[in-house]
Design an enzyme around this catalytic site. Structure first.
Site, PDB file in Angstrom:
ATOM      1  N   GLY A 254      41.202  98.762  79.074  1.00 21.43           N
ATOM      2  CA  GLY A 254      41.763  97.991  80.183  1.00 21.43           C
ATOM      3  C   GLY A 254      42.164  96.602  79.760  1.00 21.43           C
ATOM      4  O   GLY A 254      42.171  96.284  78.570  1.00 21.43           O
ATOM      5  N   ASN A 255      42.526  95.790  80.723  1.00 20.20           N
ATOM      6  CA  ASN A 255      42.891  94.394  80.435  1.00 20.20           C
ATOM      7  C   ASN A 255      42.424  93.496  81.569  1.00 20.20           C
ATOM      8  O   ASN A 255      41.880  93.970  82.560  1.00 20.20           O
ATOM      9  CB  ASN A 255      44.403  94.279  80.185  1.00 20.20           C
ATOM     10  N   ARG A 256      42.617  92.207  81.404  1.00 22.32           N
ATOM     11  CA  ARG A 256      42.026  91.222  82.317  1.00 22.32           C
ATOM     12  C   ARG A 256      42.857  90.925  83.562  1.00 22.32           C
ATOM     13  O   ARG A 256      42.530  90.024  84.321  1.00 22.32           O
ATOM     14  CB  ARG A 256      41.771  89.909  81.575  1.00 22.32           C
ATOM     15  N   SER A 257      43.930  91.645  83.778  1.00 22.39           N
ATOM     16  CA  SER A 257      44.740  91.366  84.968  1.00 22.39           C
ATOM     17  C   SER A 257      43.948  91.685  86.233  1.00 22.39           C
ATOM     18  O   SER A 257      43.366  92.758  86.357  1.00 22.39           O
ATOM     19  CB  SER A 257      46.014  92.209  84.936  1.00 22.39           C
TER      20      SER A 257
END
Ligand code: C5P
Length: 228
Positions: A29-32
């Site tokens: 995943g990512n931090r958005s």
């Protein structure tokens, strides 16, 4: 009058970071956070648009906004393509993973303490489609829907960010590129951000550091100008 160009229009906004599964319990995943996409959805609804939010995030849904929940880049692509034909404006605010695991394990990946197991597994990745590029290509010369892209750029100076953003606008061929300054504790998950609104043949408009709701209104002002 001013601010009514979105009235009655169908606006489709993608929001949040995609989750690319490794196995039934793990993902890349990512931090958005999705906050900017939700702020854009709320602001468009206030301007009278019919808004569909295609989102990976679990934030409170703004009033009058329809939600299509997705997780992966491939799901997001499928939903955006399905909605694009009926959209007047598309905003790709989602942080789409560039890569996904080549294989999704049907069972939870084990630590592998059995004799002969490797110390750690290797994850092979494959490239995800560029959804924004696909939407721009699919509309062809029709110029409809109007398409907004986002770009998360790191840079020590605005100059860096603007140069990268200008190049990205030309590469992505969208109508408006919202270049976000990102970095340590900047933008992702925060309520404020600094953005540069880039349009072909126009000087950039810089907003911020400002609340994501104010940024959303500035984005819709720019879109409204171009639609009028
Ligand atoms: O090239 P970059 O990832 O910085 O471009 C960001 C823009 O492209 C965002 O609007 C994002 O939603 C979109 N994007 C996409 N599909 C990808 C990667 C990014 O639509 N695979």
């Amino acid at each position: 009058g001013p601010n009514d160009e979105l009235n009655g229009k169908h606006v489709v906004i993608s929001a949040g970071g995609t989750r690319e599964p490794l196995d039934p319990v793990r993902y890349l995943g990512n931090r958005s956070s999705g906050k900017q996409g939700y702020a854009l959805a709320a602001a468009a609804a206030r301007r009278g648009a019919r808004v569909t939010l295609v989102s990976t995030a679990s934030l409170p849904l703004p009033g009058g906004v329809d939600l299509v929940k997705v997780e992966t880049a491939l799901e997001l692509e499928r939903e955006m393509k399905a909605l694009a034909g009926g959209a007047d404006v598309i905003v790709m605010a989602a942080a789409v993973a560039d890569f996904r695991p080549a294989q999704v394990s049907a069972a939870k990946i084990k630590k592998g303490f059995a004799a002969g197991d490797p110390d750690a597994p290797t994850v092979e990745l494959v490239r995800n489609p560029d959804i924004l590029a696909g939407l721009v290509e699919a509309r062809g010369d029709s110029r409809t829907p109007y398409i907004v892209g986002f770009a998360a750029e790191t840079g020590d100076e605005h100059g860096d960010v603007l140069t990268h953003a200008r190049a990205k606008l030309e590469r992505k061929k969208c109508d408006l590129l919202v270049a976000n300054e990102v970095g340590d504790g900047v933008t992702f998950g925060q309520d404020t951000s600094t953005v540069h609104l880039m349009r072909p043949g126009q000087e950039p408009v810089t907003v911020g550091p400002a609340d994501k709701n104010l940024i959303a209104d500035t984005v819709w002002d720019a879109v409204g100008q171009d639609l009028s």
